[in-house]
Design a protein around this motif. Structure first.
Motif, short mmCIF file in Angstrom:
data_model
loop_
_atom_site.label_atom_id
_atom_site.label_comp_id
_atom_site.label_asym_id
_atom_site.label_seq_id
_atom_site.Cartn_x
_atom_site.Cartn_y
_atom_site.Cartn_z
N ARG A 9 0.82 -1.20 0.00
CA ARG A 9 0.00 0.00 0.00
C ARG A 9 0.87 1.26 0.00
NH1 ARG A 9 -1.94 -3.53 3.38
NH2 ARG A 9 -0.70 -2.68 5.08
N CYS A 10 0.63 2.14 -0.94
CA CYS A 10 1.38 3.39 -1.04
C CYS A 10 0.48 4.56 -0.74
CB CYS A 10 1.92 3.56 -2.45
SG CYS A 10 2.82 2.12 -2.98
N THR A 11 0.86 5.37 0.20
CA THR A 11 0.11 6.59 0.52
C THR A 11 0.99 7.77 0.15
OG1 THR A 11 -0.97 5.45 2.34
CG2 THR A 11 -1.02 7.86 2.38
N THR A 12 0.51 8.59 -0.78
CA THR A 12 1.34 9.71 -1.23
C THR A 12 0.84 11.02 -0.66
OG1 THR A 12 0.06 10.18 -3.23
CG2 THR A 12 1.74 8.48 -3.40
N PHE A 13 1.73 11.99 -0.65
CA PHE A 13 1.35 13.32 -0.18
C PHE A 13 2.17 14.37 -0.92
CE2 PHE A 13 4.77 11.87 2.61
CZ PHE A 13 5.62 12.95 2.64
N GLY A 14 1.73 15.61 -0.82
CA GLY A 14 2.52 16.72 -1.35
C GLY A 14 1.90 17.40 -2.55
N GLU A 15 2.15 18.71 -2.65
CA GLU A 15 1.64 19.51 -3.75
C GLU A 15 2.80 20.02 -4.59
OE1 GLU A 15 0.81 20.74 -0.44
OE2 GLU A 15 -0.81 19.27 -0.35
N SER A 16 2.44 20.43 -5.78
CA SER A 16 3.44 20.93 -6.73
C SER A 16 4.34 21.99 -6.11
CB SER A 16 2.71 21.52 -7.93
OG SER A 16 3.61 22.13 -8.81
N HIS A 17 3.75 22.92 -5.38
CA HIS A 17 4.52 24.03 -4.86
C HIS A 17 4.50 24.08 -3.33
CE1 HIS A 17 4.49 25.02 -9.02
NE2 HIS A 17 5.26 26.05 -8.83
N ARG A 19 6.03 22.10 0.35
CA ARG A 19 7.39 21.92 0.84
C ARG A 19 8.04 20.66 0.30
NH1 ARG A 19 8.41 22.41 6.84
NH2 ARG A 19 10.46 22.19 5.92
N ALA A 20 7.24 19.61 0.12
CA ALA A 20 7.84 18.33 -0.27
C ALA A 20 6.77 17.42 -0.84
CB ALA A 20 8.47 17.67 0.95
N LEU A 21 7.23 16.41 -1.56
CA LEU A 21 6.35 15.31 -1.97
C LEU A 21 6.89 14.05 -1.35
CD1 LEU A 21 6.74 16.99 -5.13
CD2 LEU A 21 4.48 15.94 -4.93
N GLY A 22 6.02 13.09 -1.13
CA GLY A 22 6.52 11.87 -0.53
C GLY A 22 5.52 10.76 -0.58
N VAL A 23 5.97 9.62 -0.09
CA VAL A 23 5.15 8.42 -0.09
C VAL A 23 5.52 7.56 1.10
CG1 VAL A 23 6.79 7.20 -1.59
CG2 VAL A 23 4.42 6.43 -1.48
N VAL A 24 4.52 6.90 1.66
CA VAL A 24 4.76 5.90 2.70
C VAL A 24 4.29 4.56 2.14
CG1 VAL A 24 4.30 5.18 5.06
CG2 VAL A 24 4.30 7.61 4.48
N ILE A 25 5.20 3.61 2.08
CA ILE A 25 4.85 2.27 1.59
C ILE A 25 4.63 1.37 2.80
CG2 ILE A 25 5.67 0.24 0.33
CD1 ILE A 25 7.44 2.12 -1.29
N ASP A 26 3.48 0.75 2.85
CA ASP A 26 3.17 -0.16 3.94
C ASP A 26 2.92 -1.54 3.34
OD1 ASP A 26 2.66 -1.04 6.47
OD2 ASP A 26 0.70 -0.10 6.65
N GLY A 27 3.53 -2.56 3.91
CA GLY A 27 3.31 -3.91 3.42
C GLY A 27 4.42 -4.44 2.53
N CYS A 28 5.52 -3.72 2.47
CA CYS A 28 6.66 -4.24 1.69
C CYS A 28 7.26 -5.44 2.43
CB CYS A 28 7.72 -3.15 1.53
SG CYS A 28 9.13 -3.70 0.53
N THR A 75 12.70 -3.66 6.57
CA THR A 75 12.45 -4.35 7.85
C THR A 75 11.02 -4.87 7.98
OG1 THR A 75 11.71 -2.32 8.91
CG2 THR A 75 14.07 -2.84 9.06
N GLY A 76 10.15 -4.50 7.06
CA GLY A 76 8.73 -4.80 7.22
C GLY A 76 7.97 -3.60 7.76
N ALA A 77 8.68 -2.64 8.31
CA ALA A 77 8.06 -1.39 8.78
C ALA A 77 7.80 -0.48 7.58
CB ALA A 77 8.97 -0.70 9.79
N PRO A 78 6.91 0.51 7.75
CA PRO A 78 6.61 1.38 6.61
C PRO A 78 7.84 2.13 6.11
CG PRO A 78 5.42 2.08 8.61
CD PRO A 78 6.08 0.79 8.92
N ILE A 79 7.95 2.20 4.80
CA ILE A 79 9.06 2.88 4.15
C ILE A 79 8.58 4.27 3.73
CG2 ILE A 79 10.65 2.84 2.20
CD1 ILE A 79 10.12 -0.27 2.15
N ALA A 80 9.09 5.29 4.41
CA ALA A 80 8.73 6.66 4.01
C ALA A 80 9.84 7.22 3.15
CB ALA A 80 8.53 7.54 5.25
N MET A 81 9.47 7.86 2.05
CA MET A 81 10.44 8.50 1.17
C MET A 81 9.98 9.92 0.89
SD MET A 81 11.41 5.44 -1.45
CE MET A 81 9.71 5.08 -1.93
#
Lengths: 336, 336, 336, 336
Positions: A9-17, A19-28, A75-81
């Motif tokens: 499961r990927c949860t994304t966030f962030g707007e064009s302008h 501060r940042a864009l990112g994603v949290v991957i859960d279930g890797c 590790t199985g924990a959520p991967i935030a990028m």
């Protein structure tokens, strides 16, 4: 809803302008070797500014992994990028604060949420795909371990299909202050038979959802796609022999489940709506306005769709793979 | 995964030759007037055997509401509906127990689950759509209250587009022991602006998921669809004036969110894979076999796809509507 | 929301005095031997009317499997099960149409949905647990294949803990026209270490959700539970030796994940709110009323909670097991 | 599964000694006034180091909002918040790399994922609650707009209930090198009737899930909780008069749905497992070891649980509120 996938499961966030864009991957799955160098080269492919023909915004788009990886493995924990926004010029957009750009989500976003971050399209910007591509890179790493690869290519631009003709179409559009779209073809190799579900969660339904969910995509076909409507059943059916299927009209998916053949998909990408030609529109007060979109815009975003299409495809295939794995594991334990 | 939707959730069950098919709807708003007479006429439209040209299996397909309705109105509790299978002749299928029919899910279903109910396709049968159509009828009842209507029509059969030419294509296919597919067009009228999400859950992505999830559908287009790849941005953009959009190339959806225009969708339906012409295949032991599919089969299922396409579209639109409602309600209370 | 579980998902339907109750199970692994005889004996345990001490409504509660099972084994398709309501006397409840029974969901159901099926509590009736118990029986069949068993027992009634004293409490309550509650203890044996998630989806959190979701349950404890608040860390920690943990204060769950020990849970069951003693209440018009609940009611439902508690526990454990299986399978394939 | 909630969904990430902790909130209503000053004071309450009696790790825990807020109000886009880890001393934990600490998730985490980030508990650390508290602060801001407030207090420590006696218990435990637990009481004021679902998603079931999902919590009670098992029905039922309920044994929830009364919950917090007294354990090779946990540890974490309990409660209440809102909105539109 900014989460994609059921198991991976990927949860994304962030707007064009913002501060940042990112994603949290859960279930890797845990123990997958992973660091930034698996992701950065793929992110770089979607970056604008790599040729004369595309948008001029220059951003390093440097990805940082914030969690979920320890000593080089998941590790199985959520991967935030995260990717920080650097080259932000919100003032470019100040005069768009109250105007609806034709072909953009400005009007509809307002109808959905009651107000909006107008800077560069905000959450509706194509820049949001940075997060998808980063997530897709992790999915591709997982799929690689299982021998599955995904490749997208531009198969047409504004009706042209040779490399030179396509380039000429883009140049011509740019010179007109206009834009062109095209068609992208995606192929999945090495996908085992048995992925996908027979009813709602058909593999092709999920791929259609994933790819139609890319901004600017207006059509999705699997295998023969719309051409299947012109064939006889005897022409369209894939017959079988000792070595498997003797053709691949189905595009690798039968009854919603992968059949072990190459999966073939085509998507239609509309011409980018940002053009400098004058257009009629209205503002948020309902007054009529003429608009010319100035600034940094691609006359054709089709090439930049490739890594996004690969990413979305990877997310779907991995999700379906993890799902089938669970059943197999249950059976393996039960018989043991 | 046999559940569709997030707020108006439909869980279907049943096999082609099992005891019954059914659906449980969870999340239907309370107090909606509803009884079997809202559903039966729509179910009847998908029934085969209503003309010479379609499959001969005759079933009453009488729907029964088992729960969730009290004194003629929905209560908010789950609505279970059931249709008993009556005209079952499993012996028709005994010789197909070990053979993979070309173009069917037989082979892939086995790869997915390790074994299968071979009778008439089991869960992969088109008969499974009985449950979807019943659920869609309830969704349409809810949408009607809000002034939204959905209509599908056959826009082409094997390349033909006039009523006579389409019928001739079907007759010709039937006489050859072959089959033909076609194209279905779906239109949603009265849909307010603001339904759908800007990123993954775009309204068009959800429609693509819903419609590609119908068996035999191999392509989905919104608005101009694949034709958008041939247009300039200046041609494809819908400009705006005082009375709204001056064209509808987008098919009613911009940036994944409805814009208040008519929503227009086209889907490609492949020729039904069951044909009586001889085909090469293998059995579950890998031995090569020649197969001719006898029995009750349509030379063209496109007309029967219409109520299913309408149902799936209704489920998506209602789900998105309930979602937007929640925000509006929050705001209304907050300001009150 | 009438669906429970993420991988082994149960969607229930039906009201106390509607036509039927039922459940659709989605996500059951294929090839599990299953027929009605696996379910009926467990359903029979929750039936009232099996002693003088409990409610007199007599129902065969005969379960029928409608789908998902073929030739005695699950197919991977959804398993629908139904129990018809037979001994319905809605007229018993006609005088309750406009009155809120103290301790029941009458008032809150109206606040939630705006109106209600008043007959016997409708969807809020304890009778709804028929569907849960049927689903739990399928889960237990799956768990049995993996060597996991679940057992609940009554550990106290109205403060009494010996069999005779508990019975006397029930008799005394019945004679008073009153009711009593009690405590149920649930034990899971054979559960492997590693089930559950470290953050939100802790195994104990899911068990608490499942068990607090049984009507009449007002408290849930794992291991020492509330007694842990009275212990020193040095008393409450389970130390380890070569043969594993040397105590089980944690109740088999550490950090939200099973540790391989027996899982021990206690739940508090309130006295059934239906009593024949006079009570003050109001009706839907706000007028004050005195009410005496006549008819068929248990002075104590604690014994009937046992199969429901086992069922809900089974659903949680199987769901967590299927989840962990997926990771293991991914690793197994990757290294192969 | 690191996502909590159905409509107001929080996805958290980060490990105790990783680079950062954070949360992405999806589904927050738009136009809610929000900035860091709404969150920081609440985060500060959970910080250790604010008295002699609690852990000495000193962290600014400065929250940054990265997305979803524009010009001081939420936009409807996902709200990402991040807190950087600053005071990290992973070397403190190097000698714990191969040892299972009693009462911690070390052993079970390994069983779940096959390996682990051992530094300070990694994802299983109490530090993970930073992200929950930040999310809860946003939820509380939304609830405040609707007049709903939530307050938790310590109602007992190791059996003591007066302020002085509780403090003495903590001091005594610290001096012994031991630890103590306690009981926390949570009250929700202003919650309207009608939140929650009658079957699986009962409001109390969701609260139990949310609160049992806090590390160290071993029991959850609503209203009378386990005391209800000692009462007669006539004592436990809340009767009604013209002014509403005349008592609140139910703790504000009837049949899984809020009844408009104050919601009262009690949770049991176990003594923190990190103690400096010697304990027997094993290492990952199965060898027996004696362990004394040195370093920065609280003798009692109960006071630090308060903001976490409030946050989890807020997430549940807001989710249920948004859910009921959707139905109301549908009705409002339909009748309009």
């Amino acid at each position: 809803m900014n989460t994609f996938g059921k198991r991976f499961r990927c949860t994304t966030f962030g707007e064009s302008h913002g501060r940042a864009l990112g994603v949290v991957i859960d279930g890797c799955p845990p123990k997958i070797p992973l660091d930034e160098s698996d992701i950065q080269p793929i992110l770089d492919r979607r970056r604008p500014g790599t040729s004369d023909l595309v948008s001029l915004r220059r951003e390093a788009d440097r990805v940082e992994i914030l969690s979920g990886v320890f000593e080089g493995r998941t590790t199985g924990a959520p991967i935030a990028m995260i990717v920080w926004n650097e080259d932000i010029r919100p003032s470019d957009y100040e005069d768009l604060r109250e105007v609806f750009r034709p072909g953009h989500a400005d009007y509809t976003y307002l109808a959905r949420y009651g107000w909006r971050d107008h800077r560069g399209g905000g959450r509706s910007s194509g820049r949001e795909t940075v997060a998808r591509v980063a997530a897709g890179a992790v999915a591709m790493k997982c799929l690689g371990i299982r021998g599955i690869t995904i490749q997208a290519r531009v198969s047409g631009i504004h009706g042209a299909s040779s490399r030179d003709a396509m380039e000429m179409e883009i140049v011509r559009a740019r010179d007109r202050g206009d834009s062109v779209g095209g068609v992208v073809e995606i192929r999945v190799k090495g996908c085992p038979a048995g992925l996908g579900d027979p009813v709602f969660d058909k593999l092709d339904a999920r791929l259609a959802y994933a790819l139609m969910g890319i901004g600017a995509v207006k059509g999705v076909e699997i295998g023969e796609g719309f051409r299947a409507a012109l064939l006889y059943g005897s022409e369209n059916n894939d017959q079988m022999g000792k070595d498997g299927f003797t053709s691949n009209h189905a595009g690798g998916i039968l009854g919603g489940i992968s059949n072990g053949n190459e999966i073939t998909i085509r998507i239609a990408v509309k011409p980018t709506p940002s053009i400098s030609l004058p257009q009629q529109t209205i503002d948020i007060h309902g007054a009529e306005r003429e608009i010319r979109i100035e600034g940094r815009h691609d006359p054709c975003i089709v090439p930049r769709v490739l890594p996004v299409a690969e990413a979305m495809t990877a997310l779907v295939i991995l999700d379906a793979l993890l799902e089938r794995d669970a059943y197999e594991a249950f059976r393996a334990h039960a018989s043991g």
